[in-house]
Design a protein around this motif. Structure first.
Motif, PDB file in Angstrom:
ATOM      1  N   ARG A 294       0.823  -1.206   0.000  1.00  0.00           N
ATOM      2  CA  ARG A 294       0.000   0.000   0.000  1.00  0.00           C
ATOM      3  C   ARG A 294       0.860   1.259   0.000  1.00  0.00           C
ATOM      4  O   ARG A 294       0.466   2.296  -0.557  1.00  0.00           O
ATOM      5  N   ALA A 295       2.033   1.181   0.621  1.00  0.00           N
ATOM      6  CA  ALA A 295       2.937   2.333   0.617  1.00  0.00           C
ATOM      7  C   ALA A 295       3.412   2.652  -0.801  1.00  0.00           C
ATOM      8  O   ALA A 295       3.582   3.822  -1.160  1.00  0.00           O
ATOM      9  N   TYR A 298       0.670   4.504  -2.362  1.00  0.00           N
ATOM     10  CA  TYR A 298       0.615   5.840  -1.769  1.00  0.00           C
ATOM     11  C   TYR A 298       1.675   6.754  -2.397  1.00  0.00           C
ATOM     12  O   TYR A 298       1.425   7.938  -2.642  1.00  0.00           O
ATOM     13  N   GLN A 299       2.860   6.202  -2.657  1.00  0.00           N
ATOM     14  CA  GLN A 299       3.939   6.976  -3.275  1.00  0.00           C
ATOM     15  C   GLN A 299       3.836   7.025  -4.802  1.00  0.00           C
ATOM     16  O   GLN A 299       4.705   7.586  -5.456  1.00  0.00           O
ATOM     17  N   LYS A 300       2.771   6.398  -5.328  1.00  0.00           N
ATOM     18  CA  LYS A 300       2.533   6.344  -6.779  1.00  0.00           C
ATOM     19  C   LYS A 300       3.647   5.587  -7.510  1.00  0.00           C
ATOM     20  O   LYS A 300       3.970   5.867  -8.664  1.00  0.00           O
ATOM     21  N   SER A 367       5.879   6.091   4.011  1.00  0.00           N
ATOM     22  CA  SER A 367       5.207   6.993   3.081  1.00  0.00           C
ATOM     23  C   SER A 367       6.189   7.796   2.240  1.00  0.00           C
ATOM     24  O   SER A 367       5.799   8.427   1.254  1.00  0.00           O
ATOM     25  N   GLU A 440      -9.215   5.020  -0.458  1.00  0.00           N
ATOM     26  CA  GLU A 440      -8.155   5.997  -0.669  1.00  0.00           C
ATOM     27  C   GLU A 440      -7.289   6.176   0.577  1.00  0.00           C
ATOM     28  O   GLU A 440      -6.140   6.605   0.486  1.00  0.00           O
ATOM     29  N   ARG A 441      -7.858   5.858   1.738  1.00  0.00           N
ATOM     30  CA  ARG A 441      -7.111   6.055   2.987  1.00  0.00           C
ATOM     31  C   ARG A 441      -6.668   4.732   3.603  1.00  0.00           C
ATOM     32  O   ARG A 441      -6.321   4.702   4.780  1.00  0.00           O
ATOM     33  N   PHE A 443      -4.009   3.023   3.276  1.00  0.00           N
ATOM     34  CA  PHE A 443      -2.625   3.038   3.749  1.00  0.00           C
ATOM     35  C   PHE A 443      -2.539   3.702   5.120  1.00  0.00           C
ATOM     36  O   PHE A 443      -1.914   3.172   6.048  1.00  0.00           O
ATOM     37  N   ASP A 444      -3.185   4.860   5.255  1.00  0.00           N
ATOM     38  CA  ASP A 444      -3.147   5.569   6.540  1.00  0.00           C
ATOM     39  C   ASP A 444      -3.813   4.759   7.648  1.00  0.00           C
ATOM     40  O   ASP A 444      -3.329   4.720   8.778  1.00  0.00           O
ATOM     41  N   LYS A 447      -1.499   2.073   8.676  1.00  0.00           N
ATOM     42  CA  LYS A 447      -0.334   2.674   9.342  1.00  0.00           C
ATOM     43  C   LYS A 447      -0.636   2.976  10.802  1.00  0.00           C
ATOM     44  O   LYS A 447       0.151   2.630  11.703  1.00  0.00           O
TER      45      LYS A 447
END
Length: 506
Positions: A294-295, A298-300, A367, A440-441, A443-444, A447
């Motif tokens: 997922r990170a 998140y970092q595309k 992230s 969309e969240r 990953f957060d 985390k």
């Protein structure tokens, strides 16, 4: 050599008088002797030929490798499973929880049976159930997630039967320092198998284009192990290594054993530390590959979760840190134990507490930089891996020999019940609750749920510090019970007899 008929007691411990013939005497609790029960290195007539003992050791290590591969293969393809069944994080974590619950509930049963019946048949039966249920779990369709969870629970039968019985067979094949080495080798295959589980699971899923094949590779390899066990493995008499093949019998009741253990402060506090360690490692092992995947999104760096490289890299890190950490922990223990009586629990405390900042950094640096994240994952897992071999040694020298099997079984049960049985599911529940219904969240949310792990690491470190307060006294009590005092090895007179009298019997 015949067991003597008289039975004596020390406090509430019923014991039998019997003697061991040996050619030297080592201090009880030393690295060579603590894992080796009572017997120092000696030239004895083995119950099983040395060649067959080594062959058996190879087979047992191979199956131990497969057991832990099977446990973590599913974590390597977790993203594929979530997509296939359309489930959330909490439901995905439930798969591991069901597996561990089955293992911890059945372990005491197999431990009880293993002390009384043919251990080879018990392992064969458990592994057979594992092979059948693991294979069946790879054919579950999209509408039958409940069946996958049920079958994962039944797969735990194999590990429960094997993990509680196999170490006792090793102890009856080898003596002294040689036994210490063999047990250490056996346990090294835990991190190796865990790491390979990620790698083979992800690898076969990528190779075949179907995650179901990830769940089929270990049953295929396990069939070979089952055949080898049937053909090559013996069932030596219990205590054969100490009694020239004649074996010994249990002398105390299960209730008496439990009462003794609950009064042993070092055992109780170190078992709580083991529980915290199991919680921490179980949660990290299950969720970190998904977190890293997922990170990347998140970092595309990736379009969707499930990047296979994370399972490969995390698996390799797990293998490397398990081997290096286990060896380092044992080396530190051997170096400092004679100088610092409570060195072992302090090493465990340093490992747990030292991993805490590494875990914090891992969670928040993911992230920004995947390579930096792996650096701190490596350091954190290395510090945690210091504990495994040392913890095995602690249990063996603070508990009298006739109660070590019960101690192992109870520690396994409590450690899994309050540790890694619930931690993957709990973190999944927390993740789903933080940002419910928000892909969309995700990953957060994961985390922040992982922040529970450093907190548990601090608690576990405190448990080991408390263990350090009592361990010297409890270790000395066992030495006195065995009629031994720490002293340098000396050249013995010809054919001495080590007798476990009413202060030294177990």
């Amino acid at each position: 050599m015949e067991p003597r008929a008289s039975v004596t007691s020390f406090k509430d411990i019923p014991v039998r008088r019997w003697s061991l013939r040996s050619s030297c005497s080592l201090p009880y609790g030393s690295f060579a002797n603590s894992l080796a029960s009572l017997t120092p290195d000696a030239e004895e007539k083995p119950a099983i030929s040395p060649k067959r003992a080594y062959v058996t050791m190879v087979v047992l290590c191979y199956i131990n490798l497969l057991n832990y591969m099977e446990r973590y293969t599913i974590a390597g393809v977790l993203a594929d499973i979530k997509k296939f069944f359309d489930i959330n994080d909490s439901m995905a974590g439930l798969l591991q929880t069901v597996f561990i619950c089955s293992f911890l509930l059945l372990a005491p049963l197999f431990g009880y049976l293993g002390d009384r019946y043919n251990r080879k048949y018990i392992m064969i039966g458990g592994l057979s159930v594992w092979l059948l249920t693991a294979t069946a779990s790879s054919f579950v369709n999209k509408s039958q997630f409940w069946l996958l969870a049920l079958l994962r629970g039944l797969v735990g039968t194999g590990e429960a039967s094997y993990s509680t019985v196999a170490p006792t067979i090793i102890s009856d094949l080898f003596t002294g320092g040689k036994r210490s080495i063999m047990i250490c080798i056996f346990y090294i295959f835990i991190p190796v198998g865990s790491g390979l589980g990620y790698i083979t699971g992800r690898g076969f899923a990528s190779l075949t284009g179907d995650w179901h094949w990830a769940l089929r590779i270990t049953p295929i390899m396990g069939s070979v192990g089952l055949i080898l066990m049937i053909v090559l493995c013996p069932n030596p008499p219990r205590g054969a290594a100490e009694t020239h093949g004649e074996g010994v019998t249990e002398q105390s009741s299960y209730l008496e054993d439990v009462k003794y253990l609950l009064k042993n402060k070092s055992y109780v506090w170190s078992s709580l530390g083991v529980t915290a360690l199991a919680f921490l490692t179980g949660a990290l092992a299950f969720w970190l590959p998904t977190f890293l995947s997922r990170a990347r999104v998140y970092q595309k760096l990736s379009d969707k979760p499930g990047d296979s490289s994370d399972s490969y890299i995390f698996g390799a890190v797990t293998v490397a840190t398990g081997i290096l950490g286990g060896a380092l922990g044992t080396s530190l223990s051997r170096r400092f134990r004679d100088k610092v009586p409570n060195a072992d629990p302090l090493i465990c405390a340093v490992g747990m507490l030292g991993s805490v900042p590494c875990l914090f950094i891992t969670i928040f640096v993911a992230s920004a930089s995947i390579p930096a994240t792996y650096v701190f994952i490596f350091l954190g897992e290395l510090l945690l891996s210091l504990n495994w071999a040392v913890l095995a040694d602690i249990l063996l020298y603070v508990v009298v020999p006739t109660r070590r099997a019960t101690a192992e079984a109870l520690q396994i049960t409590v450690g899994h019940l309050l540790g890694d049985a619930g931690s993957p599911y709990l973190l999944g529940v927390i993740s789903d609750a933080i940002y419910p219904g928000s892909p969309e969240r995700n990953f957060d949310s994961l985390k922040y749920s992982l922040l529970l792990c450093p907190v548990v690491g601090i608690v576990g470190g405190v448990f080991f510090v408390i263990t350090a307060i009592y361990i010297a006294e409890d270790r000395k009590a066992v030495q006195q019970l065995l009629g031994e005092e720490p002293q340098p090895p000396q050249h013995p007179a010809p054919e001495p007899s080590v007798e476990l009298s009413n202060r030294g019997n177990v």
